[in-house]
Scaffold this motif. Structure first.
Motif, PDB file in Angstrom:
ATOM      1  N   LYS A  34       0.823  -1.371  -0.004  1.00 41.76           N
ATOM      2  CA  LYS A  34      -0.009   0.093   0.047  1.00 41.76           C
ATOM      3  C   LYS A  34       0.953   1.366  -0.084  1.00 41.76           C
ATOM      4  CE  LYS A  34      -4.537   0.685   0.351  1.00 41.76           C
ATOM      5  NZ  LYS A  34      -5.236   0.386  -0.840  1.00 41.76           N
ATOM      6  N   GLY A  37       3.414   2.415  -3.606  1.00 37.55           N
ATOM      7  CA  GLY A  37       2.775   2.680  -5.017  1.00 37.55           C
ATOM      8  C   GLY A  37       2.387   1.302  -5.552  1.00 37.55           C
ATOM      9  N   LEU A  38       2.247   1.215  -6.953  1.00 37.93           N
ATOM     10  CA  LEU A  38       1.683   0.031  -7.695  1.00 37.93           C
ATOM     11  C   LEU A  38       2.486  -1.138  -7.228  1.00 37.93           C
ATOM     12  CD1 LEU A  38      -0.292  -0.351  -9.892  1.00 37.93           C
ATOM     13  CD2 LEU A  38       1.604  -0.207 -11.414  1.00 37.93           C
ATOM     14  N   ASP A  39       1.656  -2.264  -6.826  1.00 37.99           N
ATOM     15  CA  ASP A  39       2.222  -3.770  -6.545  1.00 37.99           C
ATOM     16  C   ASP A  39       3.228  -4.168  -7.392  1.00 37.99           C
ATOM     17  OD1 ASP A  39       0.697  -5.973  -8.225  1.00 37.99           O
ATOM     18  OD2 ASP A  39      -0.504  -4.151  -8.048  1.00 37.99           O
ATOM     19  N   ASN A  64       6.069   6.738 -12.342  1.00 38.60           N
ATOM     20  CA  ASN A  64       5.696   6.413 -11.133  1.00 38.60           C
ATOM     21  C   ASN A  64       4.692   7.559 -10.641  1.00 38.60           C
ATOM     22  OD1 ASN A  64       6.536   3.522 -11.137  1.00 38.60           O
ATOM     23  ND2 ASN A  64       8.529   4.304 -10.428  1.00 38.60           N
ATOM     24  N   VAL A  66       3.581   7.068  -7.017  1.00 40.70           N
ATOM     25  CA  VAL A  66       3.312   6.311  -5.782  1.00 40.70           C
ATOM     26  C   VAL A  66       2.317   6.708  -4.905  1.00 40.70           C
ATOM     27  CG1 VAL A  66       4.586   5.816  -3.751  1.00 40.70           C
ATOM     28  CG2 VAL A  66       6.004   5.981  -5.882  1.00 40.70           C
ATOM     29  N   GLU A  69      -0.678   5.120  -6.561  1.00 42.83           N
ATOM     30  CA  GLU A  69      -0.801   3.931  -6.689  1.00 42.83           C
ATOM     31  C   GLU A  69      -0.909   3.393  -8.198  1.00 42.83           C
ATOM     32  OE1 GLU A  69      -2.704   1.069  -3.882  1.00 42.83           O
ATOM     33  OE2 GLU A  69      -2.408   2.608  -2.472  1.00 42.83           O
ATOM     34  N   GLN A  70      -0.083   4.298  -9.040  1.00 42.15           N
ATOM     35  CA  GLN A  70      -0.194   3.972 -10.572  1.00 42.15           C
ATOM     36  C   GLN A  70       1.008   4.456 -11.207  1.00 42.15           C
ATOM     37  OE1 GLN A  70      -3.463   6.618 -11.491  1.00 42.15           O
ATOM     38  NE2 GLN A  70      -2.329   8.475 -11.037  1.00 42.15           N
ATOM     39  N   GLU A  85      -3.807  -1.135 -10.060  1.00 39.64           N
ATOM     40  CA  GLU A  85      -3.797  -2.553  -9.993  1.00 39.64           C
ATOM     41  C   GLU A  85      -4.843  -3.301 -10.626  1.00 39.64           C
ATOM     42  OE1 GLU A  85      -6.316  -5.512  -8.180  1.00 39.64           O
ATOM     43  OE2 GLU A  85      -6.740  -3.429  -7.776  1.00 39.64           O
TER      44      GLU A  85
END
Length: 176
Positions: A34, A37-39, A64, A66, A69-70, A85
């Motif tokens: 979480k 950023g992106l997994d 990124n 962060v 999260e994309q 995600e």
């Protein structure tokens, strides 16, 4: 009376249990990234998409974001799409696996599941490449491509795989 439905209820119960367990594990995985950023799995897909697009002469860089999260795809000096995600097709793969294992048939279940996951993985990468190309070159078709065409491709692949599994493996008479 309930005895007549026992095979169907057994398959349905297996599907639900497998689906919920995999979904819970996936959510646990997502929660552990979480703050970063992106997994990592989604990030790998974004990098592979970028590599393919560069090979196809669609100069691509990743940026990124962060906090949201994309990862943004910067194609031909324009931000065309973003990888979140939900673009990694894990939820689709969980649905696929749950269905296949609900009709468990021993070792061939694992072999078919592996081949199916590999095919879905490849289809998803090609789907994202295709979407980026459409948005880059044919912006006016972005919505129809994102909302209808490319989801139909990934979900259509799942349905075809399910039909193959049922027709040629799951319901095939073992005595024949």
């Amino acid at each position: 009376m309930l005895k007549d439905f026992k095979p169907v209820l057994s398959i349905l119960l297996r599907f639900i249990i497998i689906y919920l367990v995999l979904l819970f594990c996936y959510q646990f995985y997502l929660n552990s990234f979480k703050e970063s950023g992106l997994d990592p799995f989604s990030r790998i897909i974004a990098e592979q998409v970028s590599w393919i697009q560069n090979a196809l002469h669609y100069p691509t860089q990743l940026y990124n974001d962060v906090s949201k999260e994309q990862v943004w795809f910067y194609v031909k000096k324009v931000y065309v799409t973003r990888m979140v995600e939900g673009c990694n097709a894990i939820s689709v793969m969980i649905l696929f696996i749950s269905f296949v294992f609900a009709f468990y048939k021993g070792l061939k279940t694992f072999i078919f599941a592996f081949i199916g996951l590999l095919l879905l993985y490849i289809m998803n990468i090609l789907r994202i490449v295709g979407l980026n190309i459409v948005v880059s070159d044919f912006k006016q078709y972005e919505r129809i491509a994102h909302d209808f065409l490319f989801p139909a491709i990934i979900y259509g692949t799942v349905v075809v795989l399910w039909l193959i599994w049922i027709k040629f493996f799951a319901l095939k008479n073992e005595n024949s």
